[in-house]
Scaffold this active site. Structure first.
Site, mmCIF file in Angstrom:
data_model
loop_
_atom_site.group_PDB
_atom_site.id
_atom_site.type_symbol
_atom_site.label_atom_id
_atom_site.label_comp_id
_atom_site.label_asym_id
_atom_site.label_seq_id
_atom_site.Cartn_x
_atom_site.Cartn_y
_atom_site.Cartn_z
ATOM 1 N N CYS A 1 0.829 -1.205 0.000
ATOM 2 C CA CYS A 1 0.000 0.000 0.000
ATOM 3 C C CYS A 1 0.865 1.258 0.000
ATOM 4 O O CYS A 1 1.999 1.246 0.442
ATOM 5 C CB CYS A 1 -0.946 0.080 1.197
ATOM 6 N N ARG B 1 3.154 0.342 -5.290
ATOM 7 C CA ARG B 1 3.062 -0.334 -3.997
ATOM 8 C C ARG B 1 1.774 -1.149 -3.850
ATOM 9 O O ARG B 1 1.603 -1.880 -2.874
ATOM 10 C CB ARG B 1 3.125 0.698 -2.866
ATOM 11 N N TRP C 1 -3.003 -2.536 -1.591
ATOM 12 C CA TRP C 1 -2.760 -3.931 -2.004
ATOM 13 C C TRP C 1 -3.378 -4.768 -0.894
ATOM 14 O O TRP C 1 -2.885 -4.771 0.237
ATOM 15 C CB TRP C 1 -1.257 -4.173 -2.125
ATOM 16 N N ASN D 1 -0.469 1.627 6.000
ATOM 17 C CA ASN D 1 0.295 0.660 5.206
ATOM 18 C C ASN D 1 0.926 -0.312 6.194
ATOM 19 O O ASN D 1 1.703 0.109 7.048
ATOM 20 C CB ASN D 1 1.377 1.389 4.398
ATOM 21 N N GLY D 2 0.581 -1.582 6.083
ATOM 22 C CA GLY D 2 1.145 -2.576 7.001
ATOM 23 C C GLY D 2 0.094 -3.607 7.355
ATOM 24 O O GLY D 2 -0.909 -3.751 6.655
ATOM 25 N N GLU E 1 15.089 -16.134 -14.208
ATOM 26 C CA GLU E 1 14.646 -14.740 -14.235
ATOM 27 C C GLU E 1 13.817 -14.461 -15.494
ATOM 28 O O GLU E 1 12.803 -13.773 -15.439
ATOM 29 C CB GLU E 1 15.881 -13.826 -14.138
ATOM 30 N N LYS F 1 9.972 -13.146 -15.471
ATOM 31 C CA LYS F 1 9.532 -11.921 -16.163
ATOM 32 C C LYS F 1 8.313 -12.216 -17.035
ATOM 33 O O LYS F 1 7.369 -11.435 -17.063
ATOM 34 C CB LYS F 1 10.641 -11.348 -17.045
ATOM 35 N N GLU G 1 5.107 -12.948 -14.812
ATOM 36 C CA GLU G 1 4.495 -11.889 -14.005
ATOM 37 C C GLU G 1 3.847 -10.798 -14.823
ATOM 38 O O GLU G 1 2.921 -10.157 -14.354
ATOM 39 C CB GLU G 1 5.488 -11.310 -12.988
ATOM 40 N N HIS H 1 15.603 -34.902 -17.174
ATOM 41 C CA HIS H 1 15.117 -35.583 -15.966
ATOM 42 C C HIS H 1 13.633 -35.320 -15.721
ATOM 43 O O HIS H 1 13.152 -35.495 -14.611
ATOM 44 C CB HIS H 1 15.944 -35.156 -14.752
ATOM 45 N N LYS I 1 5.090 -3.624 -5.884
ATOM 46 C CA LYS I 1 6.545 -3.479 -5.970
ATOM 47 C C LYS I 1 7.241 -3.769 -4.645
ATOM 48 O O LYS I 1 8.298 -4.373 -4.617
ATOM 49 C CB LYS I 1 6.852 -2.054 -6.443
HETATM 50 C C1 F6R Z 1 10.054 -9.586 -9.930
HETATM 51 C C2 F6R Z 1 10.015 -8.777 -8.746
HETATM 52 C C3 F6R Z 1 9.923 -9.455 -7.423
HETATM 53 C C4 F6R Z 1 10.952 -8.841 -6.479
HETATM 54 C C5 F6R Z 1 10.794 -9.417 -5.062
HETATM 55 C C6 F6R Z 1 11.851 -8.888 -4.118
HETATM 56 O O1 F6R Z 1 10.141 -8.810 -11.083
HETATM 57 O O2 F6R Z 1 10.062 -7.589 -8.823
HETATM 58 O O3 F6R Z 1 10.113 -10.823 -7.546
HETATM 59 O O4 F6R Z 1 12.223 -9.097 -6.975
HETATM 60 O O5 F6R Z 1 9.528 -9.099 -4.578
HETATM 61 O O6 F6R Z 1 11.786 -7.506 -4.018
HETATM 62 P P1 F6R Z 1 12.989 -6.677 -3.425
HETATM 63 O O7 F6R Z 1 14.144 -6.827 -4.349
HETATM 64 O O8 F6R Z 1 12.486 -5.274 -3.382
HETATM 65 O O9 F6R Z 1 13.296 -7.231 -2.080
#
Ligand code: F6R
Length: 614
Positions: A2, A27, A74, A100-101, A487, A491, A494, A510, A609
């Site tokens: 949030c 957020r 969120w 937020n929390g 990775e 990408k 998501e 395997h 994020k």
């Molecule tokens: C993927 C992504 C998430 C973050 C994860 C950790 O694109 O953004 O998987 O990498 O939530 O976030 P941080 O790096 O902020 O601890």
């Protein structure tokens, strides 16, 4: 998660708060709300959806009110809905609160309040908190600040809150534990936000509230900070912000994600600037120099992180073990915290986090500290919770990353971790002078080579068009490019919601090979380093089963080109630095796929994020 925004001053609060919320949408963005107050009149707007939807509700006069609080959510407790959106009102209608929390003991508190006659109109923990404050205020006839302090003493959980009491219209009370809260201090105006981006164009002076602190902001009066523990006055430090407005705007790109992909050449340079002194063959990192003995005496390095940052940790495992010869373990922070791990004082823990706010990573750090380990942070956001909770650290200096899908954070994390590995290997004598020199010389060429890799944008767009109907994809890589495969798959998942899996290429036989048929696109990192021949064999195996091969190869490669359906060329480089280049086309491929499928690239569904809940 949030985002919260507040304003009290002389400008129209609605514009400040709504624009601020839009910047904090990374957020969370499943519902939003705004309360405006002036001359005894309160206006409250809440809606499921985004800040843009909240703006649509603006039948209100947006120019007269100079005090406002807003929220972008969120969901944690209660589905995204109008009634669960913040701000939440107390039963009397006098207190309004944004939060937020998470309040972990909200249910017990709620039952207590219900027994006293309180009624609830939402499923949120936040509505419990605002009524708890009201209950304390009314039972003891406390001022708002005191009521907030006493009520928070009964709360278990994390919070950054702002409270408005309509009986005291020229005052806002804020408090923090666990979740971030910045106060912008202007001339006769105050801003409140989860980070400084909502107010950076109005003031460059900010106070970052510490845990267990509250602040009382009164119109045209100096700010007062207090400790939540004992109510004593607390000192504060007015920080000069270096953030610019253009850094947090799209700058002509269609999406933040694309802008951030393109920023990587610069970002990598910013990461090593001042640290990599090529001519002198030196790497200088203050956080490492000051604690060199800790690293050199370490029996083991444990890396804790989540998501993309965890993938950067996996890349670092290969590089650190190879160059420094210290055993490295890479842990999902969320698992580490809950599996009673063995941690000793001889362990060095490296916590990697773009946001510096990830609750799982923070919990792992606290556990490691409790066991006496030395904890080193690799964060992007300056002043973030994790950067403060660790014993020492190194920032990535990637600049703000706003697209929810992490891109430049990944490559700059790898850059920092490579610099660390090189410095430690040099100090330990586990690397020859020649190898050290050749890696740093190549690292200095990386920004240029990233620019070249970005020229593959068009190729990745064509491939995305060709495979837009795919429902599954496999990503394969070996060695240091195995985490790149993970990775790449993350990408794609998501932002385009296409199911994708990453595997070490050799692991395919395997099990996952059973999935391969003529409909399965398989993205293989097949550069001419490491186990190239073995990867070529893996590609043959896919081809024999009619899988569609999209290969990331080194410029000029002929062998894989002859086998693959599509190739994406990247410049030649050293194996240990190759993830900085192989990642780029995979980011672009996911980006184009999501755009073609008309997905919300910067704000994918269900994500946020900063993941500040465990
Ligand atoms: C993927 C992504 C998430 C973050 C994860 C950790 O694109 O953004 O998987 O990498 O939530 O976030 P941080 O790096 O902020 O601890």
């Amino acid at each position: 998660m949030c985002g919260i925004v507040g304003y009290m001053g002389f400008r129209p609060a609605a514009a400040v708060v709504l624009n601020g919320l839009q910047r904090l949408e990374y957020r969370g963005y499943d519902s939003a709300g705004l309360a405006l107050f002036e001359d005894g009149k309160l206006e409250l707007y809440k809606t499921q959806g985004k800040v843009a939807d909240l703006r649509q509700l603006s039948s209100f006069d947006t120019t007269t009110q100079t005090i406002g609080i807003g929220h972008t959510r969120w969901a944690t407790h209660g589905v995204p809905s109008d009634s669960n959106a913040h701000p939440h009102k107390s039963n009397s209608g006098e207190l309004l609160l944004i939060h937020n929390g998470i309040i972990e003991n909200y249910d017990a508190l709620k039952q207590l309040l219900i027994s006293k006659g309180y009624v609830f109109h939402s499923d949120t923990d936040t509505e419990v908190l605002v009524n708890l404050i009201e209950d304390v205020q009314k039972s003891h006839n406390y001022k708002l600040g005191k009521a907030v302090q006493v009520a928070l003493g009964q709360v278990i959980g994390a919070y950054a809150i702002t409270v408005l009491d309509i009986k005291k219209p020229n005052e806002l009370v804020v408090a923090k534990l666990g979740s971030p809260l910045a106060i912008g201090v202007g001339e006769n105006e105050y801003f409140i936000a989860s980070d400084a981006s909502p107010f950076v164009e109005f003031t460059k002076q900010a106070i970052y509230l510490k845990d267990h602190q509250m602040a009382i902001l009164r119109r045209e009066k100096p700010i007062v900070l207090r400790s939540l523990k004992d109510d004593n006055k607390a000192d504060y430090y007015l920080q000069e912000l270096s953030l610019d407005l253009e850094q947090i705007e799209k700058g002509g790109y269609d999406h933040f994600m694309l802008k951030e992909i393109y920023e990587q050449a610069h970002a990598i340079k910013d990461t090593y600037r001042g640290r990599l002194l090529g001519e002198e063959s030196l790497i200088k990192m203050a956080g490492i120099e000051e604690h060199l003995e800790k690293f050199l005496n370490a029996k083991r390095i444990i890396i804790v992180a989540c998501g993309t940052s965890w993938h950067a940790g996996l890349v670092a495992e290969y590089i650190l073990e190879d160059l420094v010869r210290i055993p490295v373990e890479v842990e999902y922070a969320s698992e580490f915290k809950y599996r009673n791990p063995i941690i000793t004082e001889r362990d060095v823990v490296i916590a990697i986090s773009q946001s510096g706010e990830t609750a799982d990573t923070l919990a792992a750090i606290n556990l490691a500290k409790e066991h006496g380990a030395f904890v080193f942070g690799v964060c992007n956001v300056v002043g973030s919770t994790i950067s403060r909770a660790t014993h020492a650290g190194a920032y990535t200096h990637a600049g703000p990353e706003i697209g929810v899908a992490s891109t430049k954070a990944f490559t700059t994390q790898i850059t920092v971790l490579t610099l660390m590995a090189l410095r430690l290997a040099q100090a330990k004598g586990s690397i020859s002078k020649e190898e050290f020199k050749s890696i740093i010389a190549e690292l200095e060429l990386m920004p240029q080579k990233v620019e070249v890799a970005l020229l593959q944008n068009k190729t990745t767009l064509e491939i995305a068009k060709r495979y837009q109907t795919a429902t599954n994809c496999l990503y394969l890589g070996r060695g240091v490019n195995f985490p790149v495969a993970l990775e790449g798959a993350l990408k794609l998942k998501e932002i385009s919601y296409i199911h994708a899996e990453g595997y070490p290429a050799a692991e395919m036989k395997h099990g996952p090979i059973a999935l391969i048929d003529e409909n399965m696109p398989v993205i293989v990192v097949a550069i001419n380093k490491g186990h190239y021949d073995k990867v070529v064999s893996n590609i043959q195996e896919i081809k024999s089963r009619k899988g569609k091969i999209i290969a990331v190869v080194t410029e000029g490669d002929q062998t894989v080109k002859a086998l693959a359906d599509h190739v994406i060329e990247i410049p030649e480089t050293l194996e240990c630095l190759s993830p900085l280049l192989t990642t780029i086309p995979l980011q672009l491929l996911s980006y184009h796929m999501a755009v073609i499928l008309n997905k919300n690239v910067d704000q994918p569904r269900n994500l946020a994020k900063s993941v500040t809940v465990e």
